[in-house]
Design a protein around this motif. Structure first.
Motif, PDB file in Angstrom:
ATOM      1  N   GLY A 163      32.322  -8.416  25.165  1.00 26.09           N
ATOM      2  CA  GLY A 163      30.989  -8.483  24.592  1.00 26.09           C
ATOM      3  C   GLY A 163      29.869  -8.644  25.601  1.00 26.09           C
ATOM      4  N   PHE A 164      30.172  -8.475  26.894  1.00 28.86           N
ATOM      5  CA  PHE A 164      29.170  -8.625  27.937  1.00 28.86           C
ATOM      6  C   PHE A 164      28.804  -7.263  28.524  1.00 28.86           C
ATOM      7  N   THR A 165      27.696  -7.217  29.244  1.00 30.41           N
ATOM      8  CA  THR A 165      27.208  -5.962  29.828  1.00 30.41           C
ATOM      9  C   THR A 165      26.993  -6.116  31.321  1.00 30.41           C
ATOM     10  N   VAL A 166      27.013  -5.000  32.037  1.00 28.40           N
ATOM     11  CA  VAL A 166      26.773  -5.037  33.484  1.00 28.40           C
ATOM     12  C   VAL A 166      25.376  -4.523  33.799  1.00 28.40           C
ATOM     13  N   VAL A 167      24.785  -5.123  34.805  1.00 25.24           N
ATOM     14  CA  VAL A 167      23.492  -4.663  35.318  1.00 25.24           C
ATOM     15  C   VAL A 167      23.724  -3.371  36.097  1.00 25.24           C
ATOM     16  N   ARG A 168      22.934  -2.353  35.831  1.00 23.73           N
ATOM     17  CA  ARG A 168      23.144  -1.052  36.462  1.00 23.73           C
ATOM     18  C   ARG A 168      22.177  -0.803  37.614  1.00 23.73           C
ATOM     19  N   GLU A 169      21.057  -1.515  37.638  1.00 23.53           N
ATOM     20  CA  GLU A 169      20.030  -1.235  38.654  1.00 23.53           C
ATOM     21  C   GLU A 169      20.342  -1.848  40.013  1.00 23.53           C
ATOM     22  N   ASN A 210      25.622  -9.684  32.186  1.00 22.65           N
ATOM     23  CA  ASN A 210      24.672 -10.289  31.256  1.00 22.65           C
ATOM     24  C   ASN A 210      25.327 -10.650  29.927  1.00 22.65           C
ATOM     25  N   ALA A 211      24.826 -11.727  29.329  1.00 21.99           N
ATOM     26  CA  ALA A 211      25.307 -12.136  28.004  1.00 21.99           C
ATOM     27  C   ALA A 211      24.795 -11.212  26.911  1.00 21.99           C
ATOM     28  N   GLY A 212      23.659 -10.582  27.133  1.00 16.91           N
ATOM     29  CA  GLY A 212      23.054  -9.712  26.124  1.00 16.91           C
ATOM     30  C   GLY A 212      22.859  -8.302  26.645  1.00 16.91           C
ATOM     31  N   SER A 213      21.613  -7.854  26.632  1.00 14.62           N
ATOM     32  CA  SER A 213      21.277  -6.496  27.056  1.00 14.62           C
ATOM     33  C   SER A 213      21.540  -6.309  28.555  1.00 14.62           C
ATOM     34  N   PRO A 214      21.907  -5.098  28.963  1.00 18.99           N
ATOM     35  CA  PRO A 214      22.070  -4.838  30.394  1.00 18.99           C
ATOM     36  C   PRO A 214      20.746  -4.655  31.120  1.00 18.99           C
ATOM     37  N   HIS A 215      19.662  -4.556  30.377  1.00 21.75           N
ATOM     38  CA  HIS A 215      18.376  -4.219  30.983  1.00 21.75           C
ATOM     39  C   HIS A 215      17.749  -5.424  31.690  1.00 21.75           C
ATOM     40  N   VAL A 216      17.047  -5.134  32.780  1.00 24.28           N
ATOM     41  CA  VAL A 216      16.428  -6.185  33.595  1.00 24.28           C
ATOM     42  C   VAL A 216      15.003  -5.794  33.954  1.00 24.28           C
ATOM     43  N   ARG A 217      14.260  -6.778  34.430  1.00 18.75           N
ATOM     44  CA  ARG A 217      12.944  -6.498  34.994  1.00 18.75           C
ATOM     45  C   ARG A 217      12.685  -7.451  36.146  1.00 18.75           C
ATOM     46  N   ILE A 218      11.700  -7.137  36.964  1.00 19.54           N
ATOM     47  CA  ILE A 218      11.383  -7.931  38.143  1.00 19.54           C
ATOM     48  C   ILE A 218      10.097  -8.711  37.894  1.00 19.54           C
ATOM     49  N   LEU A 219      10.113 -10.001  38.220  1.00 19.90           N
ATOM     50  CA  LEU A 219       8.943 -10.850  38.013  1.00 19.90           C
ATOM     51  C   LEU A 219       7.824 -10.496  38.999  1.00 19.90           C
ATOM     52  N   ASP A 220       6.673 -11.108  38.774  1.00 22.87           N
ATOM     53  CA  ASP A 220       5.496 -10.805  39.583  1.00 22.87           C
ATOM     54  C   ASP A 220       5.641 -11.193  41.050  1.00 22.87           C
ATOM     55  N   THR A 224      12.349 -11.731  42.042  1.00 26.61           N
ATOM     56  CA  THR A 224      13.265 -12.311  41.057  1.00 26.61           C
ATOM     57  C   THR A 224      13.537 -11.342  39.922  1.00 26.61           C
ATOM     58  N   VAL A 225      14.812 -11.018  39.742  1.00 25.43           N
ATOM     59  CA  VAL A 225      15.250 -10.118  38.677  1.00 25.43           C
ATOM     60  C   VAL A 225      15.693 -10.965  37.495  1.00 25.43           C
ATOM     61  N   ILE A 226      15.167 -10.666  36.292  1.00 25.86           N
ATOM     62  CA  ILE A 226      15.560 -11.402  35.093  1.00 25.86           C
ATOM     63  C   ILE A 226      16.090 -10.434  34.043  1.00 25.86           C
ATOM     64  N   THR A 227      16.853 -10.957  33.100  1.00 27.90           N
ATOM     65  CA  THR A 227      17.302 -10.126  31.982  1.00 27.90           C
ATOM     66  C   THR A 227      16.116  -9.832  31.076  1.00 27.90           C
ATOM     67  N   ALA A 228      16.061  -8.613  30.571  1.00 29.86           N
ATOM     68  CA  ALA A 228      14.929  -8.216  29.734  1.00 29.86           C
ATOM     69  C   ALA A 228      14.855  -9.029  28.455  1.00 29.86           C
ATOM     70  N   ASP A 229      16.014  -9.453  27.938  1.00 34.26           N
ATOM     71  CA  ASP A 229      16.032 -10.225  26.694  1.00 34.26           C
ATOM     72  C   ASP A 229      16.086 -11.735  26.930  1.00 34.26           C
ATOM     73  N   ARG A 230      16.007 -12.139  28.191  1.00 34.09           N
ATOM     74  CA  ARG A 230      16.004 -13.556  28.597  1.00 34.09           C
ATOM     75  C   ARG A 230      17.315 -14.275  28.283  1.00 34.09           C
ATOM     76  N   LYS A 231      18.380 -13.536  28.035  1.00 33.79           N
ATOM     77  CA  LYS A 231      19.683 -14.174  27.885  1.00 33.79           C
ATOM     78  C   LYS A 231      20.307 -14.408  29.259  1.00 33.79           C
ATOM     79  N   ALA A 232      21.324 -15.243  29.308  1.00 30.34           N
ATOM     80  CA  ALA A 232      21.902 -15.670  30.583  1.00 30.34           C
ATOM     81  C   ALA A 232      22.587 -14.516  31.306  1.00 30.34           C
ATOM     82  N   SER A 233      22.657 -14.672  32.626  1.00 34.30           N
ATOM     83  CA  SER A 233      23.343 -13.720  33.485  1.00 34.30           C
ATOM     84  C   SER A 233      24.168 -14.488  34.509  1.00 34.30           C
ATOM     85  N   ALA A 234      25.301 -13.909  34.931  1.00 32.31           N
ATOM     86  CA  ALA A 234      26.157 -14.532  35.940  1.00 32.31           C
ATOM     87  C   ALA A 234      26.382 -13.559  37.091  1.00 32.31           C
ATOM     88  N   HIS A 235      26.669 -14.122  38.267  1.00 34.72           N
ATOM     89  CA  HIS A 235      26.807 -13.320  39.489  1.00 34.72           C
ATOM     90  C   HIS A 235      27.854 -13.975  40.387  1.00 34.72           C
TER      91      HIS A 235
END
Length: 264
Positions: A163-169, A210-220, A224-235
């Motif tokens: 039920g988890f997703t991988v970051v592709r970027e 990622n616990a949720g969506s695989p999509h990410v974005r970069i903060l200002d 810092t890369v965060i999950t787009a849906d703000r769910k947890a991520s592990a590395h």
């Protein structure tokens, strides 16, 4: 079309130097990971890593890289990678991703872990376990004669049914004298023909899950890369040597997650 750079095969002397760098990187990571307790700031952990690097006669592979301002990458909860240590206080229930890369005698050791702070929900423990187990599934494919695609695909093959997703970027990479060498190592099976692995290749394999969506974005802050849906991520990350036989972990350390929660 730009010509792809050749994957560097390390000789015996270079491998010994990479072993030394990997051991130091692992020791520093384990020491600073033990600091991940409530009330500690991410900046304090970064500062301790800097002291340990100086003590061990090495320097950060990250500080100043393309302008990065930290000695380590420290990312909390929904932050995936490339977080910057600072005044943020760690709280019970947080998960802390710490990525330590060092340069010793001109060669790089690169590794990362995710640390639960205090008690975290079982679903978070499952995320950490799935991510660490996917790393070892990929490492098991770091064998001479296999194609790189098999290694890459092992990560997503492991976490997707859970039920988890991988970051592709963002991807793993070859490593040696440079922090990022060929080949790129995505955490999913790439299309097309990929290189055949050979003894002497050294790879930084690093699932970002990622616990949720695989999509990410970069903060200002531009990093810092965060999950787009703000769910947890592990590395989790290891530097791995391809040999004539079993893969060799150059950043060897004890496993920390709890795979029994995965029910597989």
């Amino acid at each position: 079309m730009a010509k792809r750079r050749k994957i560097r095969i390390k000789n015996a002397r270079e491998i010994e130097l990479m072993r030394a760098a990997g051991q130091v990187a692992s020791e520093i990571l384990q020491e600073v990971a033990s600091m991940a307790k409530p009330g500690v700031t991410t900046g304090e952990i970064d500062a301790e890593a800097a002291k340990l690097m100086q003590k061990n006669g090495c320097k950060s592979a990250f500080l100043g890289y393309r302008g990065f301002p930290g000695y380590t990458c420290i990312s909390v909860n929904e932050e995936v990678v490339h977080g910057i240590g600072g005044p943020r206080v760690i709280h019970p229930g947080d998960i802390l991703k710490i990525d330590v890369g060092i340069v010793k005698n001109g060669w790089i050791g690169d590794n990362a872990t995710t640390v639960p702070v205090g008690e975290v929900p079982d679903e978070t423990k499952r995320l950490l376990a799935a991510t660490e187990e996917s790393l070892f599934a990929a490492i098991d494919k770091a064998r001479a004669g296999l194609r790189l695609a098999e290694l890459c695909g092992a990560v997503e093959d492991h976490v997707k049914p859970l039920g988890f997703t991988v970051v592709r970027e963002f991807v793993g990479h070859g490593v040696g004298r440079e922090l990022h060498e060929e080949p790129q190592i995505p955490n999913y099976r790439p299309s097309g023909k990929t290189p055949i692995l050979e003894p002497g290749m050294i790879l930084a394999i690093e699932p970002m899950v990622n616990a949720g969506s695989p999509h990410v974005r970069i903060l200002d802050d531009g990093w810092t890369v965060i999950t787009a849906d703000r769910k947890a991520s592990a590395h989790f990350e290891h530097t791995v040597l391809v040999t004539e036989g079993d893969p060799e972990l150059l950043t060897n350390r004890p496993r920390t997650a709890t795979p029994e929660l995965l029910g597989i």
